[in-house]
Design an enzyme around this catalytic site. Structure first.
Site, mmCIF file in Angstrom:
data_model
loop_
_atom_site.group_PDB
_atom_site.id
_atom_site.type_symbol
_atom_site.label_atom_id
_atom_site.label_comp_id
_atom_site.label_asym_id
_atom_site.label_seq_id
_atom_site.Cartn_x
_atom_site.Cartn_y
_atom_site.Cartn_z
ATOM 1 N N GLU A 1 0.803 -1.225 0.000
ATOM 2 C CA GLU A 1 0.000 0.000 0.000
ATOM 3 C C GLU A 1 0.836 1.276 0.000
ATOM 4 O OE1 GLU A 1 -2.478 -0.113 3.577
ATOM 5 O OE2 GLU A 1 -1.066 1.216 4.556
ATOM 6 N N ILE A 2 2.025 1.222 0.562
ATOM 7 C CA ILE A 2 2.888 2.401 0.639
ATOM 8 C C ILE A 2 3.276 2.898 -0.759
ATOM 9 C CG2 ILE A 2 5.051 1.091 0.819
ATOM 10 C CD1 ILE A 2 5.922 3.164 2.984
#
Lengths: 301, 253
Positions: free
Chosen positions: B51-52
């Site tokens: 997700e980063i």
């Protein structure tokens, strides 16, 4: 273009109590520690902080009592542990916490950045995250609706437009063109949703350096109000390509903040007891320690 | 060779749930290890999304989390939430979401937000981050966690990420994706009944007694008459895990 370089002291003087500040860090990466410390030294009060994934900067500000409201997706200090100050403040109710998800906060910034007043999302549905938002202090910020075209269920959320966005970057010029290396989480949407953008850069470069790879400019100068030049400004969190996180200092931080009575001791030693960021870096191990965590050029950490 | 550890059985079982060519959004810890193992064995064309804002990383040192630069190494794309959770997950092209949990209940609802102490006091944890997004939107969801009675209650203390709340179907609830399909623990692998949406026992890890699992599960669970054994990791899987993927036992220890 004007020279926008400012000291952190001057930049923070321009942030009034009660501001909504969006923070650009993620867990233990690229936290705006230099600005967070100065906000604490200047004893700012009643701040609203927003962020997709909180980290040490948010935890410090909450621990120092500067914060009255959080609008966040979640977060921790990765394997170093939970954000003790934030979690405690939620348990005690000393901070009003609007708990969303990573994507829903990012979408709210996106709506703000695009100048639209709301945005639909398919997350949050059938969860207690939504129940708590709808029946808590965030009730005015979320709605349910069906798509007028397909009849599908959506949650609508109001756009977020923070007063100030603070972001730590590897490289910027004096006009405020910012280049970020590595993943950028919500940096672009968050910064562009804000009314004012203040950046902290590891390195100040000539504009000609920016012009060599303009595709790497994530936040362009015309949006930026101020540039703070602070090497190791995110220490002890990591800045990809510049330095690794300092595991020893993060452990020391967690050892302190997991006990409410020791939060003050950390703040007194490393924040309130230091004149500025250079003084803090000196206290945290100085040039020798910074050299030890400096990134290796190939690996970036 | 050193005896096989429960964590090694877990990540090998997790890896086996993934098919070559799939796109996976992966959370912290053991899910990451399972995905890397799958890519290094039967699923080299697996796409791993963090997700980063990292796609298909090739770390040479074991990362301690999503925000660790070690996990950015030799990726094929750096982006952010809007790309990974927005234009991939929300777009509907993520086949599998791979998550950890503080608690998961009989309907596969996940809690990562808070626990209630016996005194009634609430204790807060990490919250959703991308967990609710992944559980709401991924094609199928796999959860990997320790098998303890208090972590597998009838109903979670806080429903952070939906499985099949109230035993209702995903379509009924307005959720995308098929929801949770597997819970992989250090004792067993659980699945979900397609009709009742309740957790059922699929296999027991070698050496684990059925009674042990029943006693350590907080909800009543359908169990087949004869319970198959979870396959052990192969010698090559064990070698990869011990020598290359997590030699310092950051996750497997």
């Amino acid at each position: 273009m004007p020279d926008k370089v400012k000291t952190v002291v001057d930049a923070v003087r321009g942030i009034p109590d009660g501001s909504h500040i969006a923070l650009g860090g993620f867990a233990v990466a690229r936290n705006v520690i230099a600005v967070a410390h100065e906000l604490i030294r200047q004893q700012k009060k009643n701040l609203t902080l927003s962020q997709c994934v909180v980290g040490m900067d948010t935890d410090l500000l909450v621990g120092a009592g500067c914060v009255s409201r959080l609008i966040i997706g979640g977060g921790s200090l990765d394997r170093f542990g939970p954000v003790h100050c934030i979690n405690r403040a939620r348990e005690d109710g000393t901070v009003e916490s609007h708990d969303y998800t990573s994507l829903s906060i990012c979408f709210r910034y996106l709506a703000g950045a695009l100048g639209i007043s709301f945005i639909p999302i398919k997350s949050l549905i059938a969860s207690e995250v939504l129940d708590r938002l709808e029946h808590g202090p965030a009730a005015a910020d979320v709605r349910r609706m069906k798509c007028p075209f397909t009849d599908e269920d959506y949650i609508l959320m109001k756009a977020l437009n923070p007063d100030v966005s603070l972001v730590h970057v590897q490289v910027a010029d004096r006009e405020g063109n910012c280049q970020i290396e590595g993943p950028r989480w919500e940096n672009e949407e968050q910064a562009k949703s804000a009314r004012r953008i203040i950046v902290v850069t590891e390195e100040l470069v000539p504009t000609e350096y920016i012009q060599r790879s303009p595709e790497r400019t994530v936040i362009p100068a015309h949006r930026v109000e101020a540039v703070i030049h602070q090497p190791f400004g995110a220490y002890p969190t990591a800045v990809f390509g510049c330095y690794d996180f300092d595991d020893a200092h993060l452990k020391l931080y967690v050892e302190h903040v997991k006990r409410p009575d020791r939060v003050k001791q950390y703040l007194d030693t490393f924040v309130l007891g230091t004149k500025n960021h250079w003084d803090y870096l000196e206290k945290a191990g100085g040039l020798k320690r910074m050299e030890e965590i400096k990134a290796e050029r190939v690996l970036g950490y | 060779m050193e005896a096989v550890r429960a964590t090694e059985i877990m990540v090998a079982a997790g890896a086996r749930e993934l098919r070559d060519g799939q796109t996976v959004v992966v959370g912290l810890g053991l899910p990451q290890v399972a995905c890397v193992l799958a890519r290094r064995t039967h699923a080299p064309a697996l796409s791993l999304l963090l997700e980063i804002g990292v796609t298909n990383m090739n770390p040479v040192d074991t990362p301690i989390g999503l925000a660790d630069s070690r996990i950015f190494y030799r990726a094929t794309c750096w982006s952010g939430f809007l790309d990974i959770l927005g234009m991939n997950l929300h777009r509907g092209v993520v086949d599998v979401g791979f998550l950890g949990a503080l608690e998961i209940d009989r309907f596969g609802n996940i809690n990562t937000t808070l626990l209630k102490e016996d005194s009634g006091k609430l204790r807060y944890f990490n919250g959703s981050a991308g967990g609710n997004d992944v559980a709401s939107l991924a094609g199928r969801v796999i959860v990997i966690m320790r098998h303890e009675k208090r972590k597998l209650p009838t109903a979670v203390a806080h429903l952070t990420s939906p499985g099949f709340p109230g035993g209702r179907s995903r379509k009924d609830l307005g959720l995308r994706g098929e929801g949770p399909q597997r819970i992989i623990t250090d004792k067993a692998v659980l699945g979900f009944d397609r009709g009742t949406h309740q957790a059922t026992l699929l296999s027991l890890h070698p050496g684990v007694e059925l009674q042990d699992v029943i006693e350590n599960t907080g909800f009543r669970m359908e169990t087949p008459k004869t319970v198959p054994a979870t396959p052990l990791p192969t010698p090559e899987e064990l070698r990869l895990l011990r020598e290359e993927i997590d030699p310092k036992n950051v996750y497997l220890g």
